[in-house]
Design an enzyme around this catalytic site. Structure first.
Site, PDB file in Angstrom:
ATOM      1  N   ARG A 144       0.862  -1.187   0.000  1.00 40.55           N
ATOM      2  CA  ARG A 144       0.000   0.000   0.000  1.00 40.55           C
ATOM      3  C   ARG A 144       0.895   1.233   0.000  1.00 40.55           C
ATOM      4  NH1 ARG A 144       2.230   2.277   3.695  1.00 40.55           N
ATOM      5  NH2 ARG A 144       0.587   3.825   3.706  1.00 40.55           N
ATOM      6  N   GLY A 145       0.223   2.408  -0.157  1.00 39.80           N
ATOM      7  CA  GLY A 145       0.985   3.635  -0.370  1.00 39.80           C
ATOM      8  C   GLY A 145       1.093   3.827  -1.876  1.00 39.80           C
ATOM      9  N   ALA A 146       0.785   5.049  -2.332  1.00 37.64           N
ATOM     10  CA  ALA A 146       0.632   5.275  -3.771  1.00 37.64           C
ATOM     11  C   ALA A 146       1.850   4.835  -4.603  1.00 37.64           C
ATOM     12  CB  ALA A 146       0.296   6.749  -4.007  1.00 37.64           C
ATOM     13  N   ARG A 162      -7.580  -0.384  -6.757  1.00 35.07           N
ATOM     14  CA  ARG A 162      -7.734   0.798  -5.895  1.00 35.07           C
ATOM     15  C   ARG A 162      -7.852   2.039  -6.791  1.00 35.07           C
ATOM     16  NH1 ARG A 162      -4.354   1.312  -0.590  1.00 35.07           N
ATOM     17  NH2 ARG A 162      -6.323   2.251   0.042  1.00 35.07           N
ATOM     18  N   GLN A 180      -2.245   2.732   9.792  1.00 31.12           N
ATOM     19  CA  GLN A 180      -0.952   2.820   9.103  1.00 31.12           C
ATOM     20  C   GLN A 180       0.070   3.614   9.920  1.00 31.12           C
ATOM     21  OE1 GLN A 180      -3.937   3.281   7.686  1.00 31.12           O
ATOM     22  NE2 GLN A 180      -3.960   2.660   5.542  1.00 31.12           N
ATOM     23  N   ASP A 239      -2.146  10.859  -2.571  1.00 28.78           N
ATOM     24  CA  ASP A 239      -2.538   9.803  -3.517  1.00 28.78           C
ATOM     25  C   ASP A 239      -2.902  10.351  -4.881  1.00 28.78           C
ATOM     26  OD1 ASP A 239      -3.117   8.637  -0.664  1.00 28.78           O
ATOM     27  OD2 ASP A 239      -2.813   6.968  -2.059  1.00 28.78           O
ATOM     28  N   ASN A 255      -5.516  12.398   0.096  1.00 22.01           N
ATOM     29  CA  ASN A 255      -4.595  11.568   0.886  1.00 22.01           C
ATOM     30  C   ASN A 255      -5.438  10.824   1.914  1.00 22.01           C
ATOM     31  OD1 ASN A 255      -1.882  10.693   1.520  1.00 22.01           O
ATOM     32  ND2 ASN A 255      -2.059  11.853   3.419  1.00 22.01           N
ATOM     33  N   LYS A 256      -4.788  10.031   2.708  1.00 22.57           N
ATOM     34  CA  LYS A 256      -5.475   9.190   3.692  1.00 22.57           C
ATOM     35  C   LYS A 256      -6.526   9.960   4.491  1.00 22.57           C
ATOM     36  CE  LYS A 256      -5.240   5.741   4.234  1.00 22.57           C
ATOM     37  NZ  LYS A 256      -6.282   4.864   3.603  1.00 22.57           N
TER      38      LYS A 256
HETATM   39  O1  MRU Z   1      -4.637   3.249   2.041  1.00 21.13           O
HETATM   40  P1  MRU Z   1      -3.153   3.476   1.962  1.00 21.13           P
HETATM   41  O2  MRU Z   1      -2.414   2.960   3.146  1.00 21.13           O
HETATM   42  O3  MRU Z   1      -2.582   2.985   0.666  1.00 21.13           O
HETATM   43  O4  MRU Z   1      -3.004   5.067   1.974  1.00 21.13           O
HETATM   44  C1  MRU Z   1      -1.720   5.610   1.864  1.00 21.13           C
HETATM   45  C2  MRU Z   1      -1.690   7.077   1.903  1.00 21.13           C
HETATM   46  O5  MRU Z   1      -2.690   7.746   1.974  1.00 21.13           O
HETATM   47  C3  MRU Z   1      -0.335   7.721   1.733  1.00 21.13           C
HETATM   48  O6  MRU Z   1      -0.241   8.897   2.475  1.00 21.13           O
HETATM   49  C4  MRU Z   1      -0.114   8.028   0.250  1.00 21.13           C
HETATM   50  O7  MRU Z   1      -0.365   6.893  -0.522  1.00 21.13           O
HETATM   51  C5  MRU Z   1       1.252   8.525  -0.017  1.00 21.13           C
HETATM   52  S1  MRU Z   1       2.473   7.277   0.194  1.00 21.13           S
HETATM   53  C6  MRU Z   1       3.983   7.946  -0.194  1.00 21.13           C
END
Ligand code: MRU
Length: 352
Positions: A48-50, A91, A198, A239, A249-250
């Site tokens: 996970r994470g963009a 996603r 997270q 994201d 973002n999250k």
């Molecule tokens: O649902 P996730 O854990 O994939 O969400 C991640 C985030 O929102 C991060 O802040 C974003 O992807 C940037 S990661 C460098």
């Protein structure tokens, strides 16, 4: 942390990911080579994470293609497209997933009519280029971001936009990791980040592993630490950044930005250019992923903690309005308002 979050095993030609659903308790690496397993890994947040899901999808689609028969070009290209569309649907919010798979699709298109084994080799090269690019981009973000903070500063972060969300370094946590290499120390407050934790499970883990002075707080404690003067800057990842600077973002990020503005604390978004989507005019055009209610009611509890059947709204992301953002930290430098022309100029520079 000494191993990349996402990798290609050169011997077996499998995608290798650190299973983030097992952290912080267990360090388990998964080896994947089917479209279904890669989709599941992305959907369930094993990766996970963009940026990390982008690189995982690129290496992953290569691993799947490597195992496909050496048919004629048309059959191969049609199957590639089917798998690409399937993986993109895992996603919707993080643009890096679609972006990385589009980079791979370009390879297939550019080799129209070529022998399939040669296309597979080129897909491998491209996936590894995207991995290397991610490492360089994050390093650069770390170096630019570090110019915004001083040794000893208090920094608040939300979710995990660290090494675990990329291949190496991270985005929002990269300035902290790069600073640590130079002997600097920061006092980092990490929001636990409901509902999937997270911040608690991942950011606290990786910051701790890097020897950073880390304090875990519940999401609703951010205003309290800001009010006490313990936070000199907020760093978050993203994201999808729209052309006007609105940023997905999250979930919970926009609330942190509102608090930061109230307390006069700079709010920095660390944004690889692959996360900036100029085709998206503003935040209203960003599709926000909604996830199962059980992540809120059941996931971290021995017993359900809400009445059975209660309605749950579980958006995975929110949009922070551009006017709450002090600056974007990109691999090409720091971008300040007005964001619409500044972001346009940033991409014009790339095309030079
Ligand atoms: O649902 P996730 O854990 O994939 O969400 C991640 C985030 O929102 C991060 O802040 C974003 O992807 C940037 S990661 C460098």
């Amino acid at each position: 942390m000494h191993q990349d979050t996402v990798a290609l095993d050169p011997e077996t030609e499998e995608l290798v990911i650190l299973d983030q659903t097992r952290l912080p308790g267990q360090t388990v690496f998964l080896r994947l080579s089917t479209a279904e397993a890669i989709y599941q890994a992305i959907y369930t947040l094993q990766v996970r994470g963009a940026p990390a899901i982008g690189v995982a999808a690129a290496i992953g689609i290569y691993a799947v293609c490597r195992r496909m028969p050496d048919t004629d070009y048309e059959t191969f290209a049609a199957e590639f497209e089917r798998i690409r569309a399937y993986l993109v649907s895992a996603r919707p919010t993080a643009v890096n997933l679609a972006w990385a798979l589009e980079q791979m699709a370009q390879v297939v298109r550019e080799h129209t009519g070529c022998p399939v084994p040669a296309i597979k080799d080129r897909l491998r090269e491209r996936a590894l280029e995207l991995r290397d690019q991610d490492i360089q981009v994050c390093r650069a973000i770390g170096e630019y971001g570090l110019t915004l903070i001083q040794n000893g500063d208090g920094i608040l972060t939300h979710c995990n936009a660290g090494q675990l969300a990329t291949v190496r370094y991270g985005t929002a946590l990269a300035p902290i990791h790069v600073g640590r290499e130079q002997g600097m120390q920061f006092r980092v407050f990490t929001d636990e980040t409901r509902p999937l934790l997270q911040g608690a499970r991942l950011s606290a883990y990786e910051l701790f592993a890097d020897g950073v002075d880390t304090t875990l707080i519940c999401d609703n404690m951010a205003s309290s630490v800001m009010r006490r003067g313990w936070v000199q800057a907020v760093f978050v990842g993203c994201d999808r950044v729209a052309a006007n600077g609105d940023t997905a973002n999250k979930i919970g990020t926009s609330g942190v930005a509102i608090l930061a503005k109230h307390y006069g604390i700079p709010f920095y978004v660390c944004a690889p250019m692959s996360t900036i989507d100029l085709s998206c005019p503003d935040g209203t055009a960003i599709r926000i992923e909604e996830r199962p209610g059980a992540e809120v009611t059941d996931m971290w509890y021995k017993e359900p903690m809400a009445p059975e059947g209660v309605k749950v709204y579980n958006p995975a992301f929110d949009v922070t309005d551009a006017d709450l953002i002090t600056a974007f930290v990109t691999e090409r430098g720091i971008i300040r308002p007005p964001f619409a022309p500044a972001l346009k100029r940033l991409f014009a520079r790339t095309e030079d």
